[in-house]
Motif scaffolding. Structure first.
Motif, PDB file in Angstrom:
ATOM      1  N   ALA A 157      -3.720  -0.463 -12.370  1.00 21.95           N
ATOM      2  CA  ALA A 157      -2.386  -1.053 -12.222  1.00 21.95           C
ATOM      3  C   ALA A 157      -1.793  -1.315 -13.599  1.00 21.95           C
ATOM      4  O   ALA A 157      -2.501  -1.686 -14.543  1.00 21.95           O
ATOM      5  N   GLN A 158      -0.507  -1.105 -13.710  1.00 26.92           N
ATOM      6  CA  GLN A 158       0.171  -1.370 -14.970  1.00 26.92           C
ATOM      7  C   GLN A 158       0.264  -2.878 -15.174  1.00 26.92           C
ATOM      8  O   GLN A 158       0.650  -3.605 -14.267  1.00 26.92           O
ATOM      9  N   GLU A 190     -12.173   2.013   1.383  1.00 28.86           N
ATOM     10  CA  GLU A 190     -11.066   1.076   1.187  1.00 28.86           C
ATOM     11  C   GLU A 190     -11.342   0.137   0.015  1.00 28.86           C
ATOM     12  O   GLU A 190     -10.446  -0.156  -0.775  1.00 28.86           O
ATOM     13  N   MET A 216      -9.789   0.551  -7.544  1.00 30.68           N
ATOM     14  CA  MET A 216      -9.113   1.504  -8.425  1.00 30.68           C
ATOM     15  C   MET A 216      -7.647   1.111  -8.634  1.00 30.68           C
ATOM     16  O   MET A 216      -7.120   1.284  -9.731  1.00 30.68           O
ATOM     17  N   GLN A 217      -7.008   0.597  -7.596  1.00 26.83           N
ATOM     18  CA  GLN A 217      -5.630   0.146  -7.749  1.00 26.83           C
ATOM     19  C   GLN A 217      -5.544  -0.989  -8.753  1.00 26.83           C
ATOM     20  O   GLN A 217      -4.631  -1.042  -9.571  1.00 26.83           O
ATOM     21  N   ARG A 218      -6.503  -1.897  -8.704  1.00 26.66           N
ATOM     22  CA  ARG A 218      -6.491  -3.018  -9.653  1.00 26.66           C
ATOM     23  C   ARG A 218      -6.792  -2.575 -11.064  1.00 26.66           C
ATOM     24  O   ARG A 218      -6.202  -3.056 -12.020  1.00 26.66           O
ATOM     25  N   GLY A 220     -10.925   2.054  -3.175  1.00 28.49           N
ATOM     26  CA  GLY A 220      -9.491   2.281  -3.388  1.00 28.49           C
ATOM     27  C   GLY A 220      -8.787   1.041  -3.911  1.00 28.49           C
ATOM     28  O   GLY A 220      -7.945   1.124  -4.813  1.00 28.49           O
ATOM     29  N   MET A 221      -9.139  -0.121  -3.371  1.00 24.61           N
ATOM     30  CA  MET A 221      -8.526  -1.365  -3.841  1.00 24.61           C
ATOM     31  C   MET A 221      -8.947  -1.668  -5.277  1.00 24.61           C
ATOM     32  O   MET A 221      -8.128  -2.117  -6.085  1.00 24.61           O
ATOM     33  N   SER A 242       0.832  -1.197   0.000  1.00 26.43           N
ATOM     34  CA  SER A 242       0.000   0.000   0.000  1.00 26.43           C
ATOM     35  C   SER A 242       0.871   1.253   0.000  1.00 26.43           C
ATOM     36  O   SER A 242       2.070   1.200   0.220  1.00 26.43           O
ATOM     37  N   ALA A 243       0.214   2.382  -0.219  1.00 24.66           N
ATOM     38  CA  ALA A 243       0.926   3.655  -0.261  1.00 24.66           C
ATOM     39  C   ALA A 243       1.295   4.139   1.134  1.00 24.66           C
ATOM     40  O   ALA A 243       2.029   5.102   1.278  1.00 24.66           O
TER      41      ALA A 243
END
Length: 154
Positions: free
Chosen positions: A137-138, A126, A132-134, A129-130, A2-3
């Motif tokens: 993600a590159q 949360e 959006m990260q997926r 956010g998870m 995580s960030a």
């Protein structure tokens, strides 16, 4: 990962989050109460009414946001220290305690309902956010393996 790993250590991050939340609250309070004061003032005094509303209410909104941010950060650091993990559950648990702590003067029922509502809200944050990260993600490049008989590149 995580960030949160790039953030300051816990005692410092509490003050940082309090200040950031206070600033966001003051800015939002200026916009909200400026518009409200403008609309509720007579035609000749709209600018003055907006300024008076901002001066009266924006610091209060900032203080409320700051208290929420400081409490949440304090509980988040405490939960991390107790659980010895950094994951999304820390924010949900910290949200539960923050919502309950801010509503404790309203009695048991109000405290319980506010704690559950705040935990659910943080759970949604949360989860989004998870996701959006997926989504952003590159994609990982597959390693290029040489064909049979080709020399390995240096």
């Amino acid at each position: 990962m995580s960030a949160d790993h790039a953030r300051d250590p816990c005692p410092i991050v509490i003050l940082n989050d309090f200040g950031g939340a206070f600033s966001m609250g003051v800015i939002g309070g200026c916009v909200w109460h400026g518009i409200k004061g403008f609309r509720n003032s007579p035609y000749g005094e709209r600018g003055q009414g907006a300024l008076q509303a901002i001066k009266a209410r924006a610091p209060v909104v900032g203080g409320n946001f700051g208290v929420w941010g400081g409490l949440f950060s304090t509980f988040d650091c405490t939960v991390k220290a107790v659980r010895k993990r950094e994951d999304a559950w820390n924010a949900v648990i910290a949200g539960f305690f923050t919502g309950g702590a801010l509503a404790i003067r309203g009695g048991w029922r109000h405290t319980r309902n506010s704690a559950i509502t705040c935990a659910c809200l943080l759970g949604v944050f949360e989860g989004v956010g998870m996701m959006m990260q997926r989504v952003f993600a590159q994609p990982q490049m597959a390693p290029a393996y040489p064909e049979a008989g080709e020399p390995l590149a240096a």
